[in-house]
Design a protein around this motif. Structure first.
Motif, PDB file in Angstrom:
ATOM      1  N   CYS A  60      85.290  16.541   5.726  1.00 26.29           N
ATOM      2  CA  CYS A  60      85.256  15.124   4.981  1.00 26.29           C
ATOM      3  C   CYS A  60      85.282  15.424   3.551  1.00 26.29           C
ATOM      4  O   CYS A  60      84.675  16.188   2.810  1.00 26.29           O
ATOM      5  N   ARG A  62      84.301  13.483   1.181  1.00 31.72           N
ATOM      6  CA  ARG A  62      83.118  13.151   0.642  1.00 31.72           C
ATOM      7  C   ARG A  62      81.552  13.737   1.233  1.00 31.72           C
ATOM      8  O   ARG A  62      80.851  14.102   0.004  1.00 31.72           O
ATOM      9  N   CYS A  63      81.370  14.065   2.354  1.00 30.01           N
ATOM     10  CA  CYS A  63      80.340  14.750   2.698  1.00 30.01           C
ATOM     11  C   CYS A  63      80.417  15.908   3.337  1.00 30.01           C
ATOM     12  O   CYS A  63      79.490  16.780   3.681  1.00 30.01           O
ATOM     13  N   CYS A  84      86.333  11.543   9.325  1.00 26.76           N
ATOM     14  CA  CYS A  84      84.917  11.831   9.128  1.00 26.76           C
ATOM     15  C   CYS A  84      84.080  11.272  10.237  1.00 26.76           C
ATOM     16  O   CYS A  84      84.056  10.234  10.420  1.00 26.76           O
ATOM     17  N   ALA A  86      80.853  10.840  10.085  1.00 25.04           N
ATOM     18  CA  ALA A  86      79.885   9.801   9.643  1.00 25.04           C
ATOM     19  C   ALA A  86      80.709   8.595   9.141  1.00 25.04           C
ATOM     20  O   ALA A  86      80.122   7.638   8.442  1.00 25.04           O
ATOM     21  N   HIS A  88      83.297   8.292   6.682  1.00 23.18           N
ATOM     22  CA  HIS A  88      83.305   8.059   5.228  1.00 23.18           C
ATOM     23  C   HIS A  88      85.018   7.748   5.131  1.00 23.18           C
ATOM     24  O   HIS A  88      85.282   7.006   4.138  1.00 23.18           O
TER      25      HIS A  88
HETATM   26 ZN   LIG Z   1      81.998  12.203   5.590  1.00 21.98          ZN
END
Ligand SMILES: [Zn+2]
Ligand SMILES: [Zn+2]
Ligand SMILES: [Zn+2]
Ligand SMILES: [Zn+2]
Length: 298
Positions: A60, A62-63, A84, A86, A88
């Motif tokens: 991802c 972002r993370c 992602c 999660a 995102h």
């Molecule tokens: Zn993420």
């Protein structure tokens, strides 16, 4: 970082070699005209790079968490939604991004023949590689051969129609009818590349060429985003006005529901006030209410 609607910025990452674009959740819808133009320019520039397959351990943006592939086989080919876990956001291929924006047309055999005759090559709209005459999908990136519709691109860049009507910016309804968007001439079945009547280019297989064609709109689009023309502001206000009765209705409904809850006695003994029969407290409250209305609106 690109400007989004309502003064927000939209964070977009391009993975050049993979020809993928990353969007944070639901960001694609918020791109302004100038931002879309910049993004298409950036995508076009990465097409000079040979196509790479995304590393299996890519994460991802972002993370860094692992991505799940959301397979979505449409007539536009392999979907490259890599989400992602999660939530995102997701990577998608350039072609898929353009298709979701409604900018692509399928590439017919007639179109292929015309492109080869005119330019000697057909480019993959996603990765820029050369396509063979009969290829069902790009040998490098797997995208289904398609064309970028010039009139639709101009409309996507300028949805409010604030710029002077251009040859590339015509009524999309006429485009659907397989007529030339510039002169209105009927197009032979399957042909969407150009118009034999007036010579206008209607659809392009190379992203860089399409970008070059609309890049001239950039300064006017930016000026408009910075300071909209008065008639556009008026049109927006008119649209808000037209929406007012619906909003009033909504507010009235909310109020009625709140009153009803109160009526059911959820707030103290207010229910008594609305029951029949005389009630000294109700008389006092009624008088107060009348005074209140008189004071503010009188
Ligand atoms: Zn993420
Ligand atoms: Zn990459
Ligand atoms: Zn390709
Ligand atoms: Zn024409």
């Amino acid at each position: 970082m690109l400007p989004g609607h309502y003064g927000r910025t939209v964070e977009i990452d391009l993975c050049g070699g993979c020809h993928l674009v990353w969007f944070d959740l639901s960001e694609t819808a918020r791109l302004t005209g100038p931002a879309l133009l910049d993004l298409i320019g950036a995508m076009a520039r990465t097409q000079d790079l040979p196509h790479l397959t995304l590393r299996p351990d890519a994460g991802c943006a972002r993370c860094g968490a692992t991505l799940k592939t959301v397979h979505n086989r449409s007539r536009w080919g392999r979907s490259l939604h890599l989400e992602c876990r999660a939530g995102h956001g997701a990577y998608q291929s350039f072609a898929q991004f353009l298709q979701e924006k409604g900018l692509l047309r399928p590439l017919s055999l007639v179109d292929r023949a015309r492109l080869l005759e005119r330019h000697g090559h057909i480019d993959c709209v996603n990765c820029g590689a050369a396509l063979g005459k009969g290829d069902e999908q790009c040998r490098y990136c797997g995208s289904v051969p398609s064309l970028l519709d010039v009139a639709r691109l101009a409309r996507a860049l300028d949805p409010e129609g604030v710029l002077e009507p251009q040859a590339v910016h015509q009524d999309p309804a006429r485009q659907e009818a397989m007529q030339c968007g510039a002169c209105g001439a009927a197009l032979p079945p399957g042909l969407s590349v150009d118009c034999a009547q007036c010579g206008a280019t209607l659809a392009i297989s190379r992203l860089g060429d399409a970008h070059e064609r609309v890049a001239t709109l950039g300064p006017a689009l930016r000026a408009h985003a910075h300071k909209p023309a008065p008639e556009v502001v008026r049109r927006r206000l008119d649209a808000l006005d037209a929406d007012l009765p619906r909003r009033r209705e909504f507010a009235a409904k909310m109020q009625a529901e709140a009153d009803q809850r109160r009526g059911r006695g959820e707030v103290g003994d207010w229910g008594d006030l609305f029951s029949s029969g005389t009630n000294p407290l109700r008389a006092v409250l009624l008088a107060l209410a009348i005074w209140f209305v008189w004071y503010f609106w009188g």
